[in-house]
Design a protein around this motif. Structure first.
Motif, mmCIF file in Angstrom:
data_model
loop_
_atom_site.group_PDB
_atom_site.id
_atom_site.type_symbol
_atom_site.label_atom_id
_atom_site.label_comp_id
_atom_site.label_asym_id
_atom_site.label_seq_id
_atom_site.Cartn_x
_atom_site.Cartn_y
_atom_site.Cartn_z
ATOM 1 N N ASP A 58 21.557 31.456 44.901
ATOM 2 C CA ASP A 58 22.142 30.863 43.999
ATOM 3 C C ASP A 58 22.563 29.477 44.291
ATOM 4 O OD1 ASP A 58 21.363 32.686 41.686
ATOM 5 O OD2 ASP A 58 23.394 33.690 41.837
ATOM 6 N N ALA A 61 19.597 27.041 44.520
ATOM 7 C CA ALA A 61 19.365 26.594 42.916
ATOM 8 C C ALA A 61 20.235 25.682 42.578
ATOM 9 C CB ALA A 61 18.969 28.108 42.318
ATOM 10 N N SER A 65 19.709 22.122 41.014
ATOM 11 C CA SER A 65 20.137 21.475 39.674
ATOM 12 C C SER A 65 20.936 20.417 39.600
ATOM 13 C CB SER A 65 20.905 22.733 39.109
ATOM 14 O OG SER A 65 19.804 23.942 38.835
ATOM 15 N N ILE A 100 12.040 27.544 44.832
ATOM 16 C CA ILE A 100 13.295 28.131 44.274
ATOM 17 C C ILE A 100 13.050 28.288 42.644
ATOM 18 C CG2 ILE A 100 14.282 25.956 43.695
ATOM 19 C CD1 ILE A 100 15.930 28.838 45.563
ATOM 20 N N VAL A 103 14.268 31.844 40.934
ATOM 21 C CA VAL A 103 15.682 31.734 41.020
ATOM 22 C C VAL A 103 16.255 30.935 39.743
ATOM 23 C CG1 VAL A 103 17.919 31.677 42.160
ATOM 24 C CG2 VAL A 103 15.738 32.178 43.428
ATOM 25 N N LEU A 104 15.923 29.597 39.534
ATOM 26 C CA LEU A 104 16.325 29.069 38.373
ATOM 27 C C LEU A 104 15.885 29.550 37.080
ATOM 28 C CD1 LEU A 104 15.619 25.588 39.967
ATOM 29 C CD2 LEU A 104 17.771 26.378 39.377
#
Length: 216
Positions: A58, A61, A65, A100, A103-104
């Motif tokens: 997390d 990710a 972001s 990744i 996960v996003l």
């Protein structure tokens, strides 16, 4: 002579190491054992910063972001121009980190950067006059489109071998063997074509919305 001190273990160091592992080998490569070895520490020391492997992923990710530019939503641009600029920034942030994306794709959850991103898009759409329900759908639609474009390359899905596309079997794929060497041109062109089509459709809806509002 004193031994050189090891750099202190930190969340940032763990996230950086985990991100490098995800980029190189994928999500399944991440384990506390592998991370501890890469960082030169014992496995249990990681738990002083993260409780689980999922928390580490997390954080990786969210680090991706956090690289997405959100300034266009505060710069006075109209909603369409802002979405266009944001979509490209988001895709650029994902370009080097496609592993990744799964996960996003689960959504922001409790991740701060992911939540700021969702808040910025929703806020910009509602300020522009979109109803809250439609603003939510627009945020979801954009995320589906951008994340989907980052999962894999369309062009690299074809092999660089003319013989693989026998005209007798695939009469319309005579040039497919050339796609891989033109990956950037094909994939970026497809993204821009899809983005413009998506925004054109939203612009039509927006015009109908504002026309109805003026009539009311």
């Amino acid at each position: 002579m004193a031994r050189p001190r090891k750099p202190l273990l930190s969340r940032d160091r763990i996230v950086e190491a985990a991100g490098a592992l995800v980029d190189a080998e994928g999500l399944e490569a991440v384990s506390t054992r592998r991370l501890a070895a890469a960082l030169g520490v014992s496995g249990p020391s990681l738990y002083n910063h993260f409780r689980t492997k999922d928390e580490i992923l997390d954080a990786v990710a969210d680090a991706v972001s956090s690289r997405v530019d959100l300034s266009m939503f505060d710069g006075g641009q109209d909603w369409r121009a802002a979405l266009h600029a944001w979509a490209h920034s988001y895709r650029d942030a994902l370009a080097d980190h496609p592993n990744i994306v799964p996960v996003l794709a689960r959504g922001p959850g409790r991740r701060p950067a992911g939540l700021r991103l969702a808040d910025a898009v929703f806020g910009a759409m509602t300020r522009a006059g979109w109803p809250a329900a439609q603003a939510t759908r627009i945020g979801a639609l954009m995320r589906y489109f951008i994340l989907g474009s980052a999962v894999a390359s369309f062009a690299r899905g074809f092999v660089d071998d003319r013989a693989a596309y026998d005209p007798a079997d695939y009469p319309h794929l005579g040039q497919a063997h050339l796609l891989a060497e033109r990956q950037r041109e094909v994939d970026e062109g497809a993204f821009e074509t899809g983005l413009e089509a998506l925004l054109d459709g939203l612009a039509m809806q927006y015009e109908s919305l504002t026309h109805a509002s003026r009539g009311a």
